[in-house]
Design an enzyme around this catalytic site. Structure first.
Site, PDB file in Angstrom:
ATOM      1  N   ARG A 103      12.319 -90.482 -26.872  1.00  0.00           N
ATOM      2  CA  ARG A 103      12.843 -90.417 -25.394  1.00  0.00           C
ATOM      3  C   ARG A 103      14.095 -89.895 -25.379  1.00  0.00           C
ATOM      4  NH1 ARG A 103      16.200 -90.773 -28.250  1.00  0.00           N
ATOM      5  NH2 ARG A 103      17.801 -92.161 -26.903  1.00  0.00           N
ATOM      6  N   GLY A 104      14.386 -90.716 -24.142  1.00  0.00           N
ATOM      7  CA  GLY A 104      15.985 -90.172 -23.540  1.00  0.00           C
ATOM      8  C   GLY A 104      14.723 -89.447 -22.133  1.00  0.00           C
ATOM      9  N   ARG A 111       6.205 -94.071 -18.687  1.00  0.00           N
ATOM     10  CA  ARG A 111       7.432 -94.555 -18.256  1.00  0.00           C
ATOM     11  C   ARG A 111       8.181 -94.093 -16.876  1.00  0.00           C
ATOM     12  NH1 ARG A 111      11.500 -95.140 -23.456  1.00  0.00           N
ATOM     13  NH2 ARG A 111      12.060 -96.119 -22.619  1.00  0.00           N
ATOM     14  N   GLN A 126      18.798 -97.951 -30.707  1.00  0.00           N
ATOM     15  CA  GLN A 126      18.786 -96.362 -30.437  1.00  0.00           C
ATOM     16  C   GLN A 126      20.209 -95.654 -30.852  1.00  0.00           C
ATOM     17  OE1 GLN A 126      17.656 -97.997 -28.101  1.00  0.00           O
ATOM     18  NE2 GLN A 126      15.966 -96.962 -27.106  1.00  0.00           N
ATOM     19  N   ASP A 140      19.798 -92.565 -16.671  1.00  0.00           N
ATOM     20  CA  ASP A 140      18.286 -92.065 -16.846  1.00  0.00           C
ATOM     21  C   ASP A 140      17.900 -92.392 -15.493  1.00  0.00           C
ATOM     22  OD1 ASP A 140      18.268 -93.822 -18.484  1.00  0.00           O
ATOM     23  OD2 ASP A 140      16.034 -93.002 -19.156  1.00  0.00           O
TER      24      ASP A 140
END
Ligand code: MRU
Length: 349
Positions: free
Chosen positions: A45-46, A88, A195, A236
């Site tokens: 993720r990220g 995503r 996170q 993001d």
């Protein structure tokens, strides 16, 4: 150096971020479907890391296409790209990487299928190495904002685990630390996925950078006491006017920073900019499984039958942002002008 993702012997290997910090295990993908599911399920993720994973997933999927007919190959590759795009919705780096891989095959469409397959593998690997370089440049550009003795609040994980290596927000913090500045990081735990507690605290501790964990609702308390000198987060997706989407809760942190007159910095590569969107209100926000809220680390904490909401990101308006640090330089207000100038300067390099 911590390796979040790598291409090894025709396979994609990723550290399983769902198991950290208790277990350091790796997942090996031999198909693009495995990579797509790893992105969807937060193995990786990220924003930048998702982009690299998608590129490697596409390269992997391409190897499995059994044809020597370029048109058939391109059609099948297109389907793989569409599957990757469904994983995503918020981090634009995912779509940037997919578009980049598509454009590459399209420009080289007169090559043989075998050659196209090899090109895709080397491009995906290049993306990983370039991301690390980009993060290092961001570090150099951003470390001036961190003074000796500062306490920096960070939110979510914008570190090596969220990128090819080094990190965006944590890349800036790492650069300041390596230059000899004494600093301390307050990592907010970042409910619901934690996170901050699980990933940021883990990687900073591993690197010997002083880190202290706080819960998300302690941020205002420490800001009011004057314990925080600046906020440094990743992003993001950044719209043309500088509004930016980041992990849910970032908006609350930015609002508190504004009230307490604490500088709020965003560190993100140019690939996180989406200049096609005029403002942050157009950024798609991912809704995740409510179980991530009703449960913590798989254990139910809310009564059975209680519903929960789980938007995974929020949008911080540009007026709360002091500066946006990129590999091409630092953007300040008015962001619509400065961001465009940075993108143009990248094209002319
Ligand atoms: O849901 P996640 O963990 O993928 O969200 C990650 C973030 O919001 C990060 O802060 C962002 O991607 C910047 S990472 C360099």
């Amino acid at each position: 150096m911590l390796e979040t993702i790598k291409w090894r012997n025709g396979k994609v290997v990723m550290i399983d971020q769902r198991r950290l910090p208790n277990r350091e295990t790796y997942i090996t993908c031999t198909s693009h479907k495995c990579v797509a599911s790893a992105i969807k399920n937060m193995v990786i993720r990220g924003a930048p890391a998702i982009g690299i994973a998608a590129a490697m997933g596409i390269a992997l999927g391409a190897q499995g296409i059994k044809t020597s007919d370029t048109e058939v190959f391109l059609r099948k590759l297109d389907r793989i790209c569409s599957e990757m795009a469904q994983t995503r919705p918020t981090a634009v780096n995912l779509f940037w990487a997919i578009d980049h891989m598509k454009a590459l095959v399209s420009t080289n469409r007169n090559y043989s299928v075998d050659r196209l397959k090899r090109i895709l593998i080397s491009e995906a690997q290049k993306m990983l190495y370039q991301d690390i370089e980009v993060n290092k440049r961001m570090g150099v550009n951003g470390m001036v904002f961190i003074k000796d003795g500062n306490t920096i609040l960070t939110y979510c994980n914008a570190g090596a685990l969220a990128t090819g290596g080094c990190g965006t927000a944590l890349g800036v913090i790492r650069a300041a630390h390596e230059s000899g500045k004494r600093l301390r990081v307050l990592a907010a735990e970042t409910r619901p996925f934690l996170q901050g507690a699980r990933l940021t605290a883990w990687e900073l501790k591993k690197d010997g950078i002083p880190v202290t964990l706080v819960t998300d609702n302690m941020v205002g308390y420490f800001m009011k006491r004057g314990d925080i000198n600046l906020v440094m987060v990743g992003a993001d997706r950044i719209a043309a006017n500088g509004d930016m989407a980041n992990k849910i809760g970032t908006y609350s942190v930015a609002t508190l920073a504004k009230v307490h007159k604490i500088p709020f910095y965003v560190a993100a590569p140019i690939s996180t900019l989406d200049l096609s969107l005029k403002s942050g209100s157009h950024i798609p926000i991912e809704e995740r499984d409510p179980q991530e809220v009703t449960h913590i680390c798989g254990k139910r904490v809310a009564p059975k039958g209680v519903t929960a909401l789980n938007p995974a990101f929020d949008v911080t308006p540009n007026r709360y942002i002091t500066a946006i640090i990129t590999e091409m330089g630092v953007a300040t207000r008015p962001f619509s002008k400065s961001l465009r100038a940075l993108v143009t300067s990248r094209k002319t390099v």
